[in-house]
Design a protein around this motif. Structure first.
Motif, PDB file in Angstrom:
ATOM      1  N   ALA A 315      28.504 -38.339  52.993  1.00 61.92           N
ATOM      2  CA  ALA A 315      29.956 -38.431  53.076  1.00 61.92           C
ATOM      3  C   ALA A 315      30.627 -37.472  52.097  1.00 61.92           C
ATOM      4  CB  ALA A 315      30.406 -39.867  52.803  1.00 61.92           C
ATOM      5  N   THR A 316      30.054 -37.339  50.893  1.00 63.68           N
ATOM      6  CA  THR A 316      30.608 -36.419  49.894  1.00 63.68           C
ATOM      7  C   THR A 316      30.543 -34.980  50.406  1.00 63.68           C
ATOM      8  OG1 THR A 316      29.875 -37.898  48.132  1.00 63.68           O
ATOM      9  CG2 THR A 316      30.435 -35.651  47.505  1.00 63.68           C
ATOM     10  N   GLU A 363      19.665 -43.819  60.030  1.00 60.56           N
ATOM     11  CA  GLU A 363      20.902 -43.320  60.623  1.00 60.56           C
ATOM     12  C   GLU A 363      21.508 -42.276  59.694  1.00 60.56           C
ATOM     13  OE1 GLU A 363      23.430 -46.634  61.301  1.00 60.56           O
ATOM     14  OE2 GLU A 363      22.152 -47.532  62.830  1.00 60.56           O
ATOM     15  N   LEU A 364      21.815 -41.108  60.248  1.00 60.83           N
ATOM     16  CA  LEU A 364      22.336 -40.004  59.445  1.00 60.83           C
ATOM     17  C   LEU A 364      23.838 -39.863  59.651  1.00 60.83           C
ATOM     18  CD1 LEU A 364      19.476 -37.444  60.110  1.00 60.83           C
ATOM     19  CD2 LEU A 364      19.831 -38.838  58.087  1.00 60.83           C
ATOM     20  N   ARG A 365      24.541 -40.981  59.535  1.00 64.89           N
ATOM     21  CA  ARG A 365      25.993 -40.937  59.751  1.00 64.89           C
ATOM     22  C   ARG A 365      26.718 -41.248  58.437  1.00 64.89           C
ATOM     23  NH1 ARG A 365      24.526 -43.356  64.757  1.00 64.89           N
ATOM     24  NH2 ARG A 365      25.141 -45.457  64.166  1.00 64.89           N
ATOM     25  N   PRO A 366      27.670 -40.412  58.067  1.00 65.23           N
ATOM     26  CA  PRO A 366      28.419 -40.653  56.820  1.00 65.23           C
ATOM     27  C   PRO A 366      29.507 -41.696  57.032  1.00 65.23           C
ATOM     28  CG  PRO A 366      29.197 -38.646  57.875  1.00 65.23           C
ATOM     29  CD  PRO A 366      28.092 -39.172  58.743  1.00 65.23           C
ATOM     30  N   ARG A 367      29.203 -42.941  56.731  1.00 72.83           N
ATOM     31  CA  ARG A 367      30.139 -44.026  57.031  1.00 72.83           C
ATOM     32  C   ARG A 367      31.428 -43.942  56.210  1.00 72.83           C
ATOM     33  NH1 ARG A 367      27.252 -47.591  60.123  1.00 72.83           N
ATOM     34  NH2 ARG A 367      24.976 -47.457  59.957  1.00 72.83           N
ATOM     35  N   ARG A 368      31.395 -43.242  55.087  1.00 74.76           N
ATOM     36  CA  ARG A 368      32.574 -43.191  54.223  1.00 74.76           C
ATOM     37  C   ARG A 368      33.210 -41.809  54.253  1.00 74.76           C
ATOM     38  NH1 ARG A 368      31.578 -45.542  48.477  1.00 74.76           N
ATOM     39  NH2 ARG A 368      33.799 -45.934  48.722  1.00 74.76           N
ATOM     40  N   LEU A 369      33.149 -41.162  55.401  1.00 72.74           N
ATOM     41  CA  LEU A 369      33.657 -39.804  55.510  1.00 72.74           C
ATOM     42  C   LEU A 369      35.148 -39.726  55.200  1.00 72.74           C
ATOM     43  CD1 LEU A 369      33.529 -36.835  56.243  1.00 72.74           C
ATOM     44  CD2 LEU A 369      33.596 -37.478  58.669  1.00 72.74           C
ATOM     45  N   ARG A 370      35.930 -40.624  55.731  1.00 71.92           N
ATOM     46  CA  ARG A 370      37.384 -40.572  55.508  1.00 71.92           C
ATOM     47  C   ARG A 370      37.720 -40.801  54.033  1.00 71.92           C
ATOM     48  NH1 ARG A 370      40.193 -40.510  60.356  1.00 71.92           N
ATOM     49  NH2 ARG A 370      38.951 -41.104  62.179  1.00 71.92           N
ATOM     50  N   GLU A 371      37.038 -41.747  53.398  1.00 67.28           N
ATOM     51  CA  GLU A 371      37.309 -41.995  51.978  1.00 67.28           C
ATOM     52  C   GLU A 371      36.913 -40.790  51.126  1.00 67.28           C
ATOM     53  OE1 GLU A 371      35.727 -43.943  54.055  1.00 67.28           O
ATOM     54  OE2 GLU A 371      36.074 -46.083  53.700  1.00 67.28           O
ATOM     55  N   ALA A 372      35.770 -40.179  51.473  1.00 66.68           N
ATOM     56  CA  ALA A 372      35.326 -39.006  50.712  1.00 66.68           C
ATOM     57  C   ALA A 372      36.284 -37.838  50.906  1.00 66.68           C
ATOM     58  CB  ALA A 372      33.916 -38.608  51.135  1.00 66.68           C
ATOM     59  N   ALA A 373      36.774 -37.656  52.127  1.00 64.11           N
ATOM     60  CA  ALA A 373      37.745 -36.586  52.385  1.00 64.11           C
ATOM     61  C   ALA A 373      39.030 -36.827  51.598  1.00 64.11           C
ATOM     62  CB  ALA A 373      38.035 -36.495  53.882  1.00 64.11           C
ATOM     63  N   ALA A 374      39.449 -38.090  51.507  1.00 58.53           N
ATOM     64  CA  ALA A 374      40.650 -38.403  50.728  1.00 58.53           C
ATOM     65  C   ALA A 374      40.441 -38.083  49.247  1.00 58.53           C
ATOM     66  CB  ALA A 374      41.010 -39.879  50.907  1.00 58.53           C
ATOM     67  N   MET A 375      39.231 -38.324  48.750  1.00 58.24           N
ATOM     68  CA  MET A 375      38.935 -37.989  47.359  1.00 58.24           C
ATOM     69  C   MET A 375      39.038 -36.480  47.136  1.00 58.24           C
ATOM     70  SD  MET A 375      35.267 -38.166  45.392  1.00 58.24           S
ATOM     71  CE  MET A 375      34.712 -36.821  46.463  1.00 58.24           C
ATOM     72  N   TRP A 376      38.422 -35.690  48.027  1.00 55.31           N
ATOM     73  CA  TRP A 376      38.470 -34.232  47.869  1.00 55.31           C
ATOM     74  C   TRP A 376      39.895 -33.700  48.016  1.00 55.31           C
ATOM     75  CZ3 TRP A 376      34.868 -31.952  45.422  1.00 55.31           C
ATOM     76  CH2 TRP A 376      33.539 -32.309  45.551  1.00 55.31           C
ATOM     77  N   ARG A 377      40.696 -34.330  48.867  1.00 53.44           N
ATOM     78  CA  ARG A 377      42.094 -33.915  49.003  1.00 53.44           C
ATOM     79  C   ARG A 377      42.854 -34.172  47.707  1.00 53.44           C
ATOM     80  NH1 ARG A 377      44.092 -30.228  50.906  1.00 53.44           N
ATOM     81  NH2 ARG A 377      43.208 -30.660  52.979  1.00 53.44           N
ATOM     82  N   ALA A 378      42.611 -35.317  47.110  1.00 54.06           N
ATOM     83  CA  ALA A 378      43.290 -35.623  45.844  1.00 54.06           C
ATOM     84  C   ALA A 378      42.874 -34.644  44.748  1.00 54.06           C
ATOM     85  CB  ALA A 378      42.970 -37.061  45.425  1.00 54.06           C
ATOM     86  N   VAL A 379      41.594 -34.302  44.695  1.00 50.64           N
ATOM     87  CA  VAL A 379      41.106 -33.351  43.693  1.00 50.64           C
ATOM     88  C   VAL A 379      41.721 -31.973  43.922  1.00 50.64           C
ATOM     89  CG1 VAL A 379      39.057 -32.121  42.896  1.00 50.64           C
ATOM     90  CG2 VAL A 379      38.968 -34.592  43.245  1.00 50.64           C
TER      91      VAL A 379
END
Length: 469
Positions: A315-316, A363-379
Motif C-alpha cells: 500500500a505504501t 493475496e497481493l492486494r494493497p488493502r490500505r491503498l487509499r489511506e496510504a495515498a492520503a498519507m503521501w498527499r499530506a506529505v
C-alpha cells in the motif's frame, strides 16, 4: 490362472525396486502378466511414462520447465503480435509520460527505454520471480506428499520402495509447477503493464505495457485511447522509477513474500486421505486440490502478521505511485477516472490473481491503498516532492504502518527535520542510548594507575610507554 500361476510379492517388489531405484522402467506387458491380465496395458503405458518422467531428473529439485511450457501455451494461444503502429503509439505515450512525470517527482528517469511487449514476453520476463515466490509452497507440498504416501505404505513393502521419496517429491513438484504455469498463463491475459500486479516482477529499471490486454482494460471506460495510454504509461513509469531508485526495495518486497510462503504448511490429514487413493495416471484430484488451495490450512498468527506487514508495504508503494501519477497527469481530463478504475481493479483482483492467491495462499492486494495515498498527499502538500521522495533513499526512512494511521505525525517530523531540529526521542533511541552507556561503563572499569603500578605484568612499561630493552 490358478493360484499356483499367480505372481508372488517378490516379483512385484522386484519391479518396484527397478523403477524406484532408477534401474529401468515398467514393462506394461510384464505388469499385465503379473496382475493376471487385470490391468489395461494402455493405462499402464500412461502410468509408466508419468513415473519415468518424474524419475528422469538428476536431482531432487523442482523442475520448472513444465511451468514455462504451460504458461507460454496459454499466453501465445491467440498467435497475435504487436504491430509497428501500435509500438509507435506506446513509444509516444511513454515519451510524453516521462516528461510529465519528471515534473512531479525528483526520482530520475529510467536508463532503459520503456517498451510494448507481448503476453509471451511478459511470461518469460516474470517467470523467474514467480518461481522464487512459489518455491517454498511447492517444496512444502512435495515434502508433505512424500510423507503422506510413505505413511500409506505397508511395513512389509517399505524395503521395496526405498526410492519412493524421491519419486513422490518429483510428482508433487511437477503437479505444482504445471499449476503455477497455468495460473501465470491466465495472468498474462489480464495484466496491462509490468507493475500491474503491484510487485516487482520485471527486471530492475524496465517499464512495459501489454497492448494485447490494453484494449480489454479500456473497453467499457469510454475514454479516448490516447488519454488512456498516456495515463497507464505514466503509472508504469512511476512504478519502475521507484524500484530503480530504491535498489533495496525489490529485495525487501520479495523477501517479505517468501518469508510468508515459507510459513505455509500443508494439511497433512487431507493429503494423506487423498494419497490413499492417488492414481499417478490420472492426478486430477490432486491437481484440483493444489490449484484450489484446499491443501493449505488456515494461516497461523505469524503468517497473519507477515501478511499485514506485506499489505502495508504494498500500500505504501502504490500510494506513492498514485500520488505521483496524479500530479503528473493534471493536464489530462480523464486522469481521475483512470486512477479510480485502477484502484478498484487492484482492490478486486482479476481471475488470474485470485487463482494465484489460492495456489500459494497469498493475496497481493494493497488493502490500505487509499489511506496510504492520503498519507503521501499530506506529505507532498506539507514538504514538497523532493523531501517526500527522499523517504525512499534508505529503508529506515520509509513510512511505517503507524505513519499511514497518523500522517500528521509524519508531517510534523519532516517539517522539524527541514527546520534543522533534532527529532523527538523514541523507545528505540532510549534503548540505543542505554546500550551505549552500558558499554562505556564497562570500558571505564579498568584498574587505576596506582593498581597497575603494583602489577608485576606491567614491569616492562613505565608512565610514558614501553621501556627500552
Amino acid at each position: 490362472m490358478t493360484d499356483d500361476d499367480r505372481p508372488g510379492d517378490d516379483d512385484l517388489a522386484e519391479m518396484l525396486r527397478r523403477l524406484l531405484g532408477g534401474q529401468g522402467g515398467i514393462d506394461p506387458e510384464e505388469l499385465q502378466r503379473l496382475s493376471g491380465g487385470a490391468i489395461d496395458p494402455a493405462m499402464m503405458q500412461n502410468v509408466a511414462r508419468y513415473l519415468q518422467d518424474a524419475m528422469s531428473g538428476s536431482d531432487d529439485g523442482i523442475d520448472w520447465s513444465s511451468a514455462r511450457t504451460q504458461a507460454l501455451h496459454i499466453a501465445n494461444q491467440d498467435g497475435l503480435g504487436i504491430t509497428a503502429g501500435t509500438r509507435q503509439d506506446f513509444d509516444q505515450a511513454f515519451t510524453l509520460a516521462a516528461l510529465w512525470l519528471s515534473e512531479a517527482t525528483s526520482i530520475s528517469d529510467l536508463a532503459t527505454p520503456p517498451r510494448a511487449i507481448t503476453r509471451g514476453e511478459w511470461v518469460e520476463s516474470t517467470l523467474p520471480v514467480w518461481q522464487e515466490l512459489a518455491e517454498p509452497v511447492a517444496s512444502s507440498i512435495s515434502d508433505a506428499l512424500m510423507s503422506a504416501l510413505e505413511s500409506q505404505t505397508p511395513e512389509e513393502m517399505r524395503s521395496a520402495i526405498e526410492g519412493a521419496g524421491r519419486l513422490m517429491r518429483r510428482v508433487g513438484g511437477a503437479l505444482f509447477a504445471g499449476q503455477l504455469g497455468a495460473v501465470i498463463g491466465r495472468l498474462s491475459l489480464e495484466v496491462v503493464s509490468g507493475g500491474d500486479v503491484g510487485i516487482p516482477l520485471m527486471p530492475d529499471g524496465e517499464a512495459t505495457i501489454l497492448p494485447q490486454n490494453f484494449a480489454d482494460f479500456g473497453r467499457d471506460l469510454e475514454i479516448d485511447h490516447d488519454q488512456l495510454a498516456l495515463a497507464l504509461a505514466t503509472r508504469e513509469l512511476a512504478h519502475a522509477r521507484l524500484f530503480r531508485h530504491a535498489r533495496w526495495l525489490r529485495l525487501h518486497v520479495i523477501s517479505q513474500i517468501t518469508d510468508f510462503a515459507r510459513g505455509v504448511h500443508v494439511d497433512v490429514d487431507a493429503l494423506e486421505e487423498m494419497a490413499s487413493r492417488f492414481d499417478p495416471s490420472s492426478p486430477d484430484e490432486l491437481r484440483a486440490a493444489i490449484e484450489s488451495g484446499a491443501l493449505l490450512p488456515q494461516r497461523s498468527e505469524a503468517q497473519v502478521a507477515a501478511l499485514t506487514r506485506l499489505e502495508n508495504l504494498l500500500a505504501t508503494i502504490e500510494g506513492w505511485v498514485d500520488v505521483v501519477t496524479a500530479d503528473a497527469l493534471t493536464r489530462l481530463p480523464a486522469a481521475d477516472r483512470v486512477a479510480e478504475t485502477v484502484r478498484r481493479r487492484r482492490a478486486a483482483g482479476g481471475p488470474g490473481e485470485r487463482a494465484m492467491a489460492s495456489l500459494v495462499g497469498l493475496e497481493l492486494r494493497p488493502r490500505r491503498l487509499r489511506e496510504a495515498a492520503a498519507m503521501w498527499r499530506a506529505v507532498t502538500d506539507a514538504v514538497g516532492a523532493a523531501e517526500r521522495d527522499s523517504l525512499w533513499d534508505y529503508p529506515d526512512l520509509m513510512p511505517t504502518a503507524e505513519d499511514i494511521d497518523d500522517p500528521a505525525a509524519l508531517v510534523a517530523r519532516l517539517q522539524a527535520r527541514a527546520r534543522g531540529e533534532e527529532p523527538e526521542r523514541d523507545a528505540f533511541d532510549d534503548a540505543l542510548a542505554a546500550l551505549l552507556d552500558e558499554e562505556a561503563d564497562s570500558g571505564s572499569s579498568s584498574p587505576d594507575p596506582a593498581e597497575r603500578a603494583d602489577d608485576p605484568d606491567d614491569e616492562a612499561e613505565g608512565p610514558a610507554g614501553p621501556r627500552p630493552v
